[in-house]
Design a protein around this motif. Structure first.
Motif, PDB file in Angstrom:
ATOM      1  N   LEU A  78      19.648 -10.413  48.812  1.00 28.16           N
ATOM      2  CA  LEU A  78      19.075 -10.813  50.105  1.00 28.16           C
ATOM      3  C   LEU A  78      17.912  -9.885  50.418  1.00 28.16           C
ATOM      4  CD1 LEU A  78      22.455 -11.177  52.014  1.00 28.16           C
ATOM      5  CD2 LEU A  78      21.174 -12.985  50.874  1.00 28.16           C
ATOM      6  N   LEU A  79      16.715 -10.444  50.436  1.00 36.51           N
ATOM      7  CA  LEU A  79      15.523  -9.607  50.516  1.00 36.51           C
ATOM      8  C   LEU A  79      14.743  -9.883  51.798  1.00 36.51           C
ATOM      9  CD1 LEU A  79      14.468 -10.423  46.851  1.00 36.51           C
ATOM     10  CD2 LEU A  79      15.807  -8.464  47.579  1.00 36.51           C
ATOM     11  N   PRO A  80      14.686  -8.901  52.688  1.00 34.02           N
ATOM     12  CA  PRO A  80      13.992  -9.101  53.968  1.00 34.02           C
ATOM     13  C   PRO A  80      12.480  -8.945  53.832  1.00 34.02           C
ATOM     14  CG  PRO A  80      14.913  -6.911  53.878  1.00 34.02           C
ATOM     15  CD  PRO A  80      15.293  -7.576  52.591  1.00 34.02           C
ATOM     16  N   ILE A  81      11.776  -9.703  54.648  1.00 32.17           N
ATOM     17  CA  ILE A  81      10.312  -9.578  54.708  1.00 32.17           C
ATOM     18  C   ILE A  81       9.893  -9.543  56.165  1.00 32.17           C
ATOM     19  CG2 ILE A  81       8.150 -10.837  54.338  1.00 32.17           C
ATOM     20  CD1 ILE A  81       9.204 -11.738  51.680  1.00 32.17           C
ATOM     21  N   SER A  82       8.985  -8.641  56.469  1.00 31.34           N
ATOM     22  CA  SER A  82       8.488  -8.539  57.835  1.00 31.34           C
ATOM     23  C   SER A  82       7.058  -8.031  57.794  1.00 31.34           C
ATOM     24  CB  SER A  82       9.367  -7.570  58.632  1.00 31.34           C
ATOM     25  OG  SER A  82       8.630  -7.046  59.707  1.00 31.34           O
ATOM     26  N   PHE A  83       6.231  -8.539  58.694  1.00 24.22           N
ATOM     27  CA  PHE A  83       4.849  -8.062  58.742  1.00 24.22           C
ATOM     28  C   PHE A  83       4.608  -7.217  59.983  1.00 24.22           C
ATOM     29  CE2 PHE A  83       4.729 -11.838  56.074  1.00 24.22           C
ATOM     30  CZ  PHE A  83       4.139 -11.293  54.944  1.00 24.22           C
ATOM     31  N   GLY A  84       5.677  -6.884  60.651  1.00 23.63           N
ATOM     32  CA  GLY A  84       5.553  -6.094  61.869  1.00 23.63           C
ATOM     33  C   GLY A  84       5.639  -4.605  61.595  1.00 23.63           C
ATOM     34  N   ASP A  85       6.307  -3.899  62.514  1.00 21.16           N
ATOM     35  CA  ASP A  85       6.402  -2.443  62.414  1.00 21.16           C
ATOM     36  C   ASP A  85       7.195  -1.996  61.189  1.00 21.16           C
ATOM     37  OD1 ASP A  85       5.035  -2.280  64.741  1.00 21.16           O
ATOM     38  OD2 ASP A  85       6.829  -2.176  66.019  1.00 21.16           O
ATOM     39  N   ASP A  86       8.194  -2.804  60.809  1.00 18.75           N
ATOM     40  CA  ASP A  86       9.049  -2.395  59.700  1.00 18.75           C
ATOM     41  C   ASP A  86       8.592  -3.002  58.368  1.00 18.75           C
ATOM     42  OD1 ASP A  86       9.651  -4.798  60.757  1.00 18.75           O
ATOM     43  OD2 ASP A  86      11.808  -4.450  60.945  1.00 18.75           O
ATOM     44  N   LEU A  87       7.291  -3.242  58.280  1.00 16.90           N
ATOM     45  CA  LEU A  87       6.713  -3.802  57.054  1.00 16.90           C
ATOM     46  C   LEU A  87       7.060  -2.957  55.831  1.00 16.90           C
ATOM     47  CD1 LEU A  87       3.297  -5.362  56.627  1.00 16.90           C
ATOM     48  CD2 LEU A  87       3.625  -3.298  55.354  1.00 16.90           C
ATOM     49  N   LYS A  88       6.818  -1.662  55.956  1.00 19.36           N
ATOM     50  CA  LYS A  88       7.067  -0.781  54.808  1.00 19.36           C
ATOM     51  C   LYS A  88       8.559  -0.671  54.499  1.00 19.36           C
ATOM     52  CE  LYS A  88       5.172   2.831  52.807  1.00 19.36           C
ATOM     53  NZ  LYS A  88       4.652   4.181  52.640  1.00 19.36           N
ATOM     54  N   GLN A  89       9.312  -0.635  55.552  1.00 19.20           N
ATOM     55  CA  GLN A  89      10.757  -0.490  55.400  1.00 19.20           C
ATOM     56  C   GLN A  89      11.345  -1.690  54.664  1.00 19.20           C
ATOM     57  OE1 GLN A  89      12.472  -0.080  59.248  1.00 19.20           O
ATOM     58  NE2 GLN A  89      14.482   0.438  58.404  1.00 19.20           N
ATOM     59  N   THR A  90      10.940  -2.893  55.084  1.00 21.36           N
ATOM     60  CA  THR A  90      11.485  -4.077  54.421  1.00 21.36           C
ATOM     61  C   THR A  90      10.996  -4.151  52.976  1.00 21.36           C
ATOM     62  OG1 THR A  90       9.698  -5.359  55.378  1.00 21.36           O
ATOM     63  CG2 THR A  90      11.823  -5.483  56.475  1.00 21.36           C
ATOM     64  N   ALA A  91       9.767  -3.706  52.732  1.00 21.89           N
ATOM     65  CA  ALA A  91       9.245  -3.721  51.369  1.00 21.89           C
ATOM     66  C   ALA A  91      10.073  -2.798  50.484  1.00 21.89           C
ATOM     67  CB  ALA A  91       7.784  -3.292  51.364  1.00 21.89           C
ATOM     68  N   SER A  92      10.409  -1.634  51.005  1.00 16.58           N
ATOM     69  CA  SER A  92      11.165  -0.694  50.181  1.00 16.58           C
ATOM     70  C   SER A  92      12.589  -1.184  49.970  1.00 16.58           C
ATOM     71  CB  SER A  92      11.100   0.710  50.760  1.00 16.58           C
ATOM     72  OG  SER A  92      12.262   1.033  51.448  1.00 16.58           O
ATOM     73  N   MET A  93      13.151  -1.899  50.957  1.00 14.44           N
ATOM     74  CA  MET A  93      14.485  -2.504  50.778  1.00 14.44           C
ATOM     75  C   MET A  93      14.446  -3.525  49.650  1.00 14.44           C
ATOM     76  SD  MET A  93      15.652  -3.321  54.638  1.00 14.44           S
ATOM     77  CE  MET A  93      16.108  -2.054  55.805  1.00 14.44           C
ATOM     78  N   THR A  94      13.428  -4.381  49.711  1.00 15.57           N
ATOM     79  CA  THR A  94      13.289  -5.425  48.706  1.00 15.57           C
ATOM     80  C   THR A  94      13.075  -4.810  47.316  1.00 15.57           C
ATOM     81  OG1 THR A  94      12.370  -6.900  50.346  1.00 15.57           O
ATOM     82  CG2 THR A  94      11.944  -7.450  48.062  1.00 15.57           C
ATOM     83  N   GLU A  95      12.247  -3.768  47.267  1.00 11.79           N
ATOM     84  CA  GLU A  95      11.961  -3.111  45.996  1.00 11.79           C
ATOM     85  C   GLU A  95      13.233  -2.499  45.409  1.00 11.79           C
ATOM     86  OE1 GLU A  95       9.475   0.270  46.443  1.00 11.79           O
ATOM     87  OE2 GLU A  95       9.074   0.459  44.292  1.00 11.79           O
ATOM     88  N   PHE A  96      13.971  -1.816  46.253  1.00  9.94           N
ATOM     89  CA  PHE A  96      15.172  -1.127  45.799  1.00  9.94           C
ATOM     90  C   PHE A  96      16.197  -2.110  45.233  1.00  9.94           C
ATOM     91  CE2 PHE A  96      19.389   0.666  47.033  1.00  9.94           C
ATOM     92  CZ  PHE A  96      19.405   1.704  46.112  1.00  9.94           C
ATOM     93  N   ILE A  97      16.443  -3.177  45.979  1.00 10.19           N
ATOM     94  CA  ILE A  97      17.446  -4.140  45.536  1.00 10.19           C
ATOM     95  C   ILE A  97      16.974  -4.854  44.263  1.00 10.19           C
ATOM     96  CG2 ILE A  97      18.633  -6.285  46.148  1.00 10.19           C
ATOM     97  CD1 ILE A  97      19.786  -3.822  47.515  1.00 10.19           C
ATOM     98  N   SER A  98      15.690  -5.186  44.201  1.00  9.89           N
ATOM     99  CA  SER A  98      15.181  -5.865  43.008  1.00  9.89           C
ATOM    100  C   SER A  98      15.328  -4.979  41.784  1.00  9.89           C
ATOM    101  CB  SER A  98      13.712  -6.229  43.177  1.00  9.89           C
ATOM    102  OG  SER A  98      13.517  -6.874  44.392  1.00  9.89           O
ATOM    103  N   LEU A  99      15.100  -3.668  41.958  1.00  8.00           N
ATOM    104  CA  LEU A  99      15.254  -2.742  40.838  1.00  8.00           C
ATOM    105  C   LEU A  99      16.701  -2.672  40.377  1.00  8.00           C
ATOM    106  CD1 LEU A  99      13.029   0.363  41.572  1.00  8.00           C
ATOM    107  CD2 LEU A  99      13.062  -1.000  39.495  1.00  8.00           C
ATOM    108  N   LEU A 100      17.615  -2.704  41.329  1.00 12.04           N
ATOM    109  CA  LEU A 100      19.033  -2.580  40.989  1.00 12.04           C
ATOM    110  C   LEU A 100      19.553  -3.804  40.241  1.00 12.04           C
ATOM    111  CD1 LEU A 100      20.931  -1.065  44.007  1.00 12.04           C
ATOM    112  CD2 LEU A 100      20.546  -0.049  41.798  1.00 12.04           C
ATOM    113  N   THR A 101      18.981  -4.971  40.548  1.00  9.92           N
ATOM    114  CA  THR A 101      19.544  -6.182  39.965  1.00  9.92           C
ATOM    115  C   THR A 101      19.323  -6.244  38.457  1.00  9.92           C
ATOM    116  OG1 THR A 101      17.506  -7.371  40.414  1.00  9.92           O
ATOM    117  CG2 THR A 101      19.257  -7.576  42.035  1.00  9.92           C
ATOM    118  N   ILE A 102      18.264  -5.603  37.952  1.00 10.07           N
ATOM    119  CA  ILE A 102      17.947  -5.714  36.524  1.00 10.07           C
ATOM    120  C   ILE A 102      19.049  -5.125  35.634  1.00 10.07           C
ATOM    121  CG2 ILE A 102      16.270  -5.152  34.741  1.00 10.07           C
ATOM    122  CD1 ILE A 102      14.171  -5.110  37.092  1.00 10.07           C
TER     123      ILE A 102
END
Lengths: 168, 154
Positions: B25-49
């Motif tokens: 489950l990968l969150p996306i946001s263009f607001g204040d937590d833009l970077k935070q959601t990007a790092s969440m998505t990056e982290f989970i995507s890395l783990l899935t491999i």
């Protein structure tokens, strides 16, 4: 100025031979290259990857050795990490087994199943292999684990491409 | 297996062995937590491999469900319910969602599948060696969780 003057005929002869030869070479070179191409081809399968595992530190107990290399997938190059289970058998020969289960491709672990110690165990469907990588009949896998060919590079273990073996 | 056509051939030939589906489950946001959601998505995507590689033969790793962080809990839950009906229809017994977004913790009880929440780590500032060892740690825990889940339900 030299006494021998180049005649018009000579000059044309030289230039034509020169240009003609150049063109002929230009046409022949690729043809020759195509003809001998298989000899020049870089043999990817013969590449050995040097691991961080020192050969004299290998014991009878299988250890996990990770090694990475660059893989080219068309224009996309990526770093691939492979794993091997490495140990010395009773004759002191090094054995490097691929951890990829021959059933459906999960990663097997050494000695993790309490009911079957000293076996390679696949957590997905309870596949079992003995220490030499041979599948235990009655479990899902139908073939022994692949074996990496190995080389000694300055005391470090180098592994080639895993090769399949015949089933038990 | 991954969601690629080559692995689908394998899936079609060995359907009865694949009983687990994993949806990141990968969150996306263009607001204040833009970077935070990007790092969440990056982290989970890395783990899935590596997770997919470990359990290739038993789990189906889906490409991930991206949603807007601003979506309401209800609408997100509705989507998950929709996925779940489809998963069950296809014969999956274990449904697992992995995410770094803490928003899922409040609705995880309402999902039939298991939500695994992992706090995302600031991977961008780490050197590669340190990063890999941390990731390996996390993956080890995940593997343990999966094996345990399978053992309990057998």
């Amino acid at each position: 100025m030299s006494k021998q003057r180049v005649t018009r005929r000579q000059f044309l002869n030289y230039t034509l031979t020169g240009v003609g030869g150049f063109m002929a070479a230009g046409m022949l070179m690729p043809m020759v290259r195509f003809a001998v191409d298989p000899v020049l081809k870089h043999n990817a399968a013969g590449d050995y990857v040097v691991t961080k595992q020192k050969i004299d530190e290998i014991t009878n107990e299988p250890v996990r050795v990770d090694f990475s290399f660059e893989q080219k997938d068309a224009w996309y190059t990526s770093e691939v990490t492979n794993t091997a289970w490495v140990y010395k058998d009773e004759n002191g020969e090094i054995v490097a087994l691929s951890p990829v289960c021959k059933h459906l491709g999960c990663t097997v672990d050494w000695n993790t199943d309490a009911t079957h110690p000293e076996h390679f165990f696949c957590p997905c469907h309870n596949g079992l292999y003995t220490k030499d990588g041979v599948n235990v009949p009655g479990t899902p896998p139908a073939a022994p684990l692949d074996v990496y060919p190995y080389k000694d590079v300055d005391g470090y273990l180098a592994l080639g491409k895993a090769e399949p073996r015949k089933g038990a | 297996m991954k969601w690629v056509s080559k692995d689908m051939d394998m899936y079609l030939g060995a359907k009865e062995y694949v009983d687990t589906v994993v949806l990141p489950l990968l969150p996306i946001s263009f607001g204040d937590d833009l970077k935070q959601t990007a790092s969440m998505t990056e982290f989970i995507s890395l783990l899935t491999i590596p997770l997919e590689r470990q359990f290739k033969g038993r789990l189906m790793m889906l490409p991930g469900y991206t949603y807007l962080k601003s979506d309401s809990d209800d609408s997100r839950l509705q989507v998950i319910k929709h996925w779940e009906t489809e998963f069950k229809k296809s014969g999956f017994k274990h449904m697992i969602y992995i995410t770094s977004d803490s928003g899922w913790r409040t609705i995880e009880d309402k999902c039939e599948g298991t939500v695994i929440w992992l706090p995302s780590l600031p991977l961008e500032n780490m050197d590669e060696k340190y990063r890999n060892s941390i990731l390996e740690d996390q993956i080890g825990q995940l593997i343990h969780l999966f094996v345990k889940k399978w053992q309990n339900n057998d």
